[in-house]
Design a protein around this motif. Structure first.
Motif, PDB file in Angstrom:
ATOM      1  N   GLN A   1      11.945  -4.486   7.634  1.00 14.41           N
ATOM      2  CA  GLN A   1      12.020  -4.091   8.886  1.00 14.41           C
ATOM      3  C   GLN A   1      10.566  -3.613   9.378  1.00 14.41           C
ATOM      4  OE1 GLN A   1      15.445  -2.147  10.497  1.00 14.41           O
ATOM      5  NE2 GLN A   1      14.077  -0.479  11.592  1.00 14.41           N
ATOM      6  N   THR A   2       9.908  -2.967   8.584  1.00 14.12           N
ATOM      7  CA  THR A   2       8.610  -2.491   9.145  1.00 14.12           C
ATOM      8  C   THR A   2       7.751  -3.577   9.141  1.00 14.12           C
ATOM      9  OG1 THR A   2       9.152  -0.493   8.092  1.00 14.12           O
ATOM     10  CG2 THR A   2       6.837  -0.847   8.397  1.00 14.12           C
ATOM     11  N   ALA A   3       7.926  -4.477   8.452  1.00 12.66           N
ATOM     12  CA  ALA A   3       6.995  -5.836   8.141  1.00 12.66           C
ATOM     13  C   ALA A   3       6.987  -6.276   9.590  1.00 12.66           C
ATOM     14  CB  ALA A   3       7.548  -6.844   7.154  1.00 12.66           C
ATOM     15  N   TYR A   4       8.024  -6.394  10.507  1.00 12.32           N
ATOM     16  CA  TYR A   4       7.867  -6.896  11.727  1.00 12.32           C
ATOM     17  C   TYR A   4       6.759  -6.108  12.534  1.00 12.32           C
ATOM     18  CZ  TYR A   4      12.723  -8.934  11.852  1.00 12.32           C
ATOM     19  OH  TYR A   4      13.564  -9.831  11.658  1.00 12.32           O
ATOM     20  N   ASN A   5       6.617  -4.991  12.554  1.00 17.83           N
ATOM     21  CA  ASN A   5       5.715  -4.105  13.242  1.00 17.83           C
ATOM     22  C   ASN A   5       4.404  -4.216  12.618  1.00 17.83           C
ATOM     23  OD1 ASN A   5       7.787  -3.065  14.743  1.00 17.83           O
ATOM     24  ND2 ASN A   5       7.936  -1.234  13.955  1.00 17.83           N
ATOM     25  N   LEU A   6       4.396  -4.316  11.034  1.00 19.56           N
ATOM     26  CA  LEU A   6       2.948  -4.302  10.398  1.00 19.56           C
ATOM     27  C   LEU A   6       2.278  -5.866  10.648  1.00 19.56           C
ATOM     28  CD1 LEU A   6       3.675  -2.833   6.948  1.00 19.56           C
ATOM     29  CD2 LEU A   6       2.353  -1.774   8.893  1.00 19.56           C
ATOM     30  N   ALA A   7       3.279  -6.722  10.739  1.00 12.23           N
ATOM     31  CA  ALA A   7       2.754  -8.267  10.874  1.00 12.23           C
ATOM     32  C   ALA A   7       2.089  -8.245  12.409  1.00 12.23           C
ATOM     33  CB  ALA A   7       3.818  -9.060  11.098  1.00 12.23           C
ATOM     34  N   ASP A   8       2.616  -7.488  13.625  1.00 12.98           N
ATOM     35  CA  ASP A   8       2.272  -7.560  14.970  1.00 12.98           C
ATOM     36  C   ASP A   8       0.769  -6.719  14.570  1.00 12.98           C
ATOM     37  OD1 ASP A   8       4.403  -8.835  15.668  1.00 12.98           O
ATOM     38  OD2 ASP A   8       5.458  -7.034  16.577  1.00 12.98           O
ATOM     39  N   THR A   9       0.780  -5.582  14.147  1.00 16.49           N
ATOM     40  CA  THR A   9      -0.294  -4.861  14.204  1.00 16.49           C
ATOM     41  C   THR A   9      -1.482  -5.611  13.522  1.00 16.49           C
ATOM     42  OG1 THR A   9       0.988  -2.974  13.930  1.00 16.49           O
ATOM     43  CG2 THR A   9      -1.249  -2.589  13.138  1.00 16.49           C
ATOM     44  N   PHE A  10      -1.361  -6.146  12.387  1.00 14.29           N
ATOM     45  CA  PHE A  10      -2.290  -6.948  11.666  1.00 14.29           C
ATOM     46  C   PHE A  10      -2.722  -7.968  12.505  1.00 14.29           C
ATOM     47  CE2 PHE A  10      -3.553 -10.836   9.147  1.00 14.29           C
ATOM     48  CZ  PHE A  10      -4.560 -10.096   8.443  1.00 14.29           C
ATOM     49  N   TRP A  11      -2.042  -8.857  12.934  1.00 15.20           N
ATOM     50  CA  TRP A  11      -2.432 -10.046  14.060  1.00 15.20           C
ATOM     51  C   TRP A  11      -3.143  -9.384  15.184  1.00 15.20           C
ATOM     52  CZ3 TRP A  11      -3.505 -14.317  11.390  1.00 15.20           C
ATOM     53  CH2 TRP A  11      -2.821 -14.566  10.244  1.00 15.20           C
TER      54      TRP A  11
ATOM     55  N   VAL B   1       1.184   3.210   9.271  1.00 11.23           N
ATOM     56  CA  VAL B   1       0.892   3.632   7.783  1.00 11.23           C
ATOM     57  C   VAL B   1       2.084   4.737   7.437  1.00 11.23           C
ATOM     58  CG1 VAL B   1      -0.088   4.541   5.945  1.00 11.23           C
ATOM     59  CG2 VAL B   1      -1.216   3.170   7.475  1.00 11.23           C
ATOM     60  N   PHE B   2       2.453   5.610   8.371  1.00  9.21           N
ATOM     61  CA  PHE B   2       3.445   6.746   7.947  1.00  9.21           C
ATOM     62  C   PHE B   2       4.771   5.771   7.833  1.00  9.21           C
ATOM     63  CE2 PHE B   2       0.813   9.996  10.494  1.00  9.21           C
ATOM     64  CZ  PHE B   2      -0.103  10.042   9.346  1.00  9.21           C
ATOM     65  N   SER B   3       4.926   4.854   8.756  1.00 14.02           N
ATOM     66  CA  SER B   3       6.276   4.107   8.703  1.00 14.02           C
ATOM     67  C   SER B   3       6.774   3.354   7.531  1.00 14.02           C
ATOM     68  CB  SER B   3       6.462   3.132   9.891  1.00 14.02           C
ATOM     69  OG  SER B   3       5.377   2.163   9.786  1.00 14.02           O
TER      70      SER B   3
ATOM     71  N   ILE C   1      -7.163   1.655   3.382  1.00  3.82           N
ATOM     72  CA  ILE C   1      -5.697   1.449   4.025  1.00  3.82           C
ATOM     73  C   ILE C   1      -5.816   1.190   5.361  1.00  3.82           C
ATOM     74  CG2 ILE C   1      -3.625   2.270   4.338  1.00  3.82           C
ATOM     75  CD1 ILE C   1      -3.645   4.020   1.788  1.00  3.82           C
ATOM     76  N   VAL C   2      -6.642   2.035   6.009  1.00  2.48           N
ATOM     77  CA  VAL C   2      -7.112   1.751   7.436  1.00  2.48           C
ATOM     78  C   VAL C   2      -7.670   0.405   7.766  1.00  2.48           C
ATOM     79  CG1 VAL C   2      -7.765   2.632   9.652  1.00  2.48           C
ATOM     80  CG2 VAL C   2      -6.925   4.186   8.005  1.00  2.48           C
ATOM     81  N   ALA C   3      -8.684   0.021   6.731  1.00  2.36           N
ATOM     82  CA  ALA C   3      -9.404  -1.081   7.003  1.00  2.36           C
ATOM     83  C   ALA C   3      -8.854  -2.265   6.998  1.00  2.36           C
ATOM     84  CB  ALA C   3     -10.611  -1.023   5.982  1.00  2.36           C
ATOM     85  N   VAL C   4      -7.559  -2.302   6.310  1.00  4.70           N
ATOM     86  CA  VAL C   4      -6.589  -3.603   6.043  1.00  4.70           C
ATOM     87  C   VAL C   4      -6.093  -3.992   7.766  1.00  4.70           C
ATOM     88  CG1 VAL C   4      -4.314  -4.314   5.743  1.00  4.70           C
ATOM     89  CG2 VAL C   4      -5.802  -3.148   4.207  1.00  4.70           C
ATOM     90  N   PHE C   5      -6.241  -3.043   8.626  1.00  3.99           N
ATOM     91  CA  PHE C   5      -5.512  -3.397   9.844  1.00  3.99           C
ATOM     92  C   PHE C   5      -6.888  -3.474  10.984  1.00  3.99           C
ATOM     93  CE2 PHE C   5      -2.608  -0.743   7.763  1.00  3.99           C
ATOM     94  CZ  PHE C   5      -1.518  -1.746   8.149  1.00  3.99           C
ATOM     95  N   THR C   6      -8.021  -3.395  10.646  1.00  3.14           N
ATOM     96  CA  THR C   6      -9.132  -3.366  11.842  1.00  3.14           C
ATOM     97  C   THR C   6     -10.433  -3.475  11.051  1.00  3.14           C
ATOM     98  OG1 THR C   6     -10.041  -2.182  13.724  1.00  3.14           O
ATOM     99  CG2 THR C   6      -9.180  -0.873  12.052  1.00  3.14           C
ATOM    100  N   GLU C   7     -11.424  -4.061  11.704  1.00  6.42           N
ATOM    101  CA  GLU C   7     -12.755  -4.143  11.057  1.00  6.42           C
ATOM    102  C   GLU C   7     -13.712  -3.001  11.859  1.00  6.42           C
ATOM    103  OE1 GLU C   7     -13.862  -8.174  11.300  1.00  6.42           O
ATOM    104  OE2 GLU C   7     -12.482  -8.886   9.856  1.00  6.42           O
ATOM    105  N   ASP C   8     -12.996  -2.611  12.845  1.00  7.68           N
ATOM    106  CA  ASP C   8     -13.897  -1.669  13.934  1.00  7.68           C
ATOM    107  C   ASP C   8     -14.192  -0.412  12.840  1.00  7.68           C
ATOM    108  OD1 ASP C   8     -14.822   0.479  15.465  1.00  7.68           O
ATOM    109  OD2 ASP C   8     -13.613  -0.812  16.949  1.00  7.68           O
ATOM    110  N   PRO C   9     -15.593  -0.255  12.477  1.00  8.58           N
ATOM    111  CA  PRO C   9     -15.779   0.976  11.613  1.00  8.58           C
ATOM    112  C   PRO C   9     -15.422   2.354  12.193  1.00  8.58           C
ATOM    113  CG  PRO C   9     -17.801   0.048  12.432  1.00  8.58           C
ATOM    114  CD  PRO C   9     -16.665  -0.793  12.952  1.00  8.58           C
TER     115      PRO C   9
END
Length: 470
Positions: free
Chosen positions: A42-52, A295-297, A355-363
């Protein structure tokens, strides 16, 4: 050989579990393990959205940071009905009242669908104003509003699947919802990049495309779930003739469900109000907050799963007249979750940056997000304690107690600390608020449970509308 048969060595059917007799650890483990997998999917729904969306733009990532708490709010407003259905089913099953469990499940489905339709219409027209009230910037507001309007139109499908999961869990079957979720999450993950970026024949829809992918997946999950319950071959059965609205029975559902909705809504409102504080800072902080909460989710999935397992075991044991076994289940779950989540907190503290870098490239987002994780990680074990005991309160039908604990932790502790901390020391004051409130919530839940006031929670004496067993 079917998928269920292939997984038979790892997951047990409800018929193989006796939740009211024998050891506590293994039944709770086999009940909770599929819930962990289901919640992870279920969290994968949100993580996929967050990643893309993180790859799409920082503005979209910030927009989803506002949208996700609003999704949680809409769902929380109606989640009490599914909690009530799960508790009623569990206690009737524990008492050996199969027919009354079916009636409780059927009525829960009916009123949950009606409630979701109302919430969806109201949400569609109000989300824009609510997001603006929370402080969404002009760059973030259009995307967040577009996402939420699609979610509002399809909220009935999200409700439908959550009710299916809750009712099957109350019966003791956590494997079937896991298998349904596994199929539909694959559809969501596959659709996301096509609808967000406009791959292939699809038009580029950005953040709105992520919402369309989520609703399409949940619609399929709801259809499959309702089909399983109507057929009645696995878990709890619903009957068409029992789905006619029974407003006498609704009073019983609401007596249990309204406090559970208050608990969920209180959590959601606190997250949304916290966004008002977060919005005082630059978009990078908002984006980092969104990544951190995602990440907490994932980290809290074991605690949520064990809480649901404790809820089911407590409900069935109270229905069977075994409150001491229900208490032992709560204490066991709390101890295990404290150890497991404390260990996970150590890992997150050490690996916060990658872990945070998985979701964004903004330093800058990576730096702020990693700081957020490191502040909160030492308190993870206390969240496990609180989740376990509140699951026990819900299983006993004491949903008002669970709601009071949640509101105190979030509204009386977290929000004020975050507000004053943000003004005194900047965004790190918000991170401190998470740390303090988690510790206070865990200790308070333990102290309250030890008072023993949850023991008189037998709900199996129902209104006359509930049929007797055949």
């Amino acid at each position: 050989m079917s998928l269920r048969e292939r997984l038979g060595g790892a997951f047990k059917d409800q018929s193989e579990l006796d939740l009211t007799d024998g050891a506590i650890g293994w039944p709770l483990f086999y009940l909770s393990l599929p819930i962990v997998v289901t919640n992870l999917l279920q969290t994968a729904y949100n993580l996929a959205d967050t990643f893309w969306l993180g790859q799409y733009s920082t503005e979209s990532l910030a927009a989803i940071s506002f949208a996700f708490p609003m999704v949680f709010l809409l769902i929380s407003l109606g989640m009490g009905l599914s909690v009530a259905g799960s508790v009623l089913v569990a206690q009737h099953v524990g008492a050996g009242e199969e027919r009354q469990a079916e009636y409780a499940a059927s009525q829960t489905v009916t009123f949950s669908i009606l409630a979701s339709l109302v919430l969806g219409v109201v949400g569609y027209f109000l989300v824009g104003d609510f997001l603006a009230l929370l402080g969404a910037s002009p760059e973030v507001l259009p995307g967040a509003k577009a996402y939420m309007q699609v979610i509002s139109l399809g909220i009935v499908f999200m409700f439908g699947f959550f009710v299916f999961v809750a009712l099957m869990r109350g019966y003791g079957d956590t494997v079937t919802p896991m298998l349904v979720m596994a199929g539909t999450v694959a559809l969501n993950v596959a659709l996301d990049p096509f609808l967000i970026f406009g791959w292939g024949p699809f038009a580029e829809r950005g953040i709105q495309g992520a919402a369309v992918a989520t609703i399409a997946s949940r619609a399929l999950a709801m259809a499959v779930g309702l089909g399983i319950m109507l057929r009645g071959s696995r878990g709890v059965r619903i009957r068409i003739e029992d789905m006619r609205p029974d407003f006498q029975y609704l009073r019983k559902i609401l007596r249990i469900g309204v406090p559970a909705s208050v608990e969920g809504t209180g959590r959601a409102l606190s997250v949304n109000l916290l966004l008002y504080v977060v919005a005082l800072f630059p978009t990078t902080v908002v984006a980092a907050y969104g990544v951190g909460t995602r990440v907490f989710s994932v980290i809290f999935l074991p605690a949520i799963a064990v809480a649901r397992g404790v809820e089911t075991m407590s409900g069935q044991n109270i229905g069977a007249g075994k409150p001491d076994r229900a208490a032992a289940t709560n204490h066991f779950g709390a101890k295990v979750m404290f150890v497991v989540l404390t260990a996970m907190g150590v890992v997150i503290w050490l690996a916060a940056d990658p872990i945070v870098a998985v979701f964004t490239e903004d330093p800058e987002v990576v730096d702020v997000g990693a700081t957020f994780l490191r502040y909160v990680a030492p308190s993870f074990g206390f969240i496990g304690v609180m989740r376990a005991y509140t699951g026990g309160f819900r299983g006993a039908g004491k949903t008002l107690t669970a709601a009071a604990l949640s509101i105190f932790m979030l509204g009386v502790v977290r929000l004020p600390v975050a507000w004053f901390g943000a003004h005194e020391i900047g965004e790190e004051g918000i991170w401190v608020a998470f740390l303090v409130s988690n510790v206070v919530g865990g200790l308070l839940a333990l102290a309250w449970f030890r008072r023993g006031t949850w023991r008189d929670g037998d709900l199996t004496e129902g209104p006359t509308g509930a049929p007797a067993d055949d």
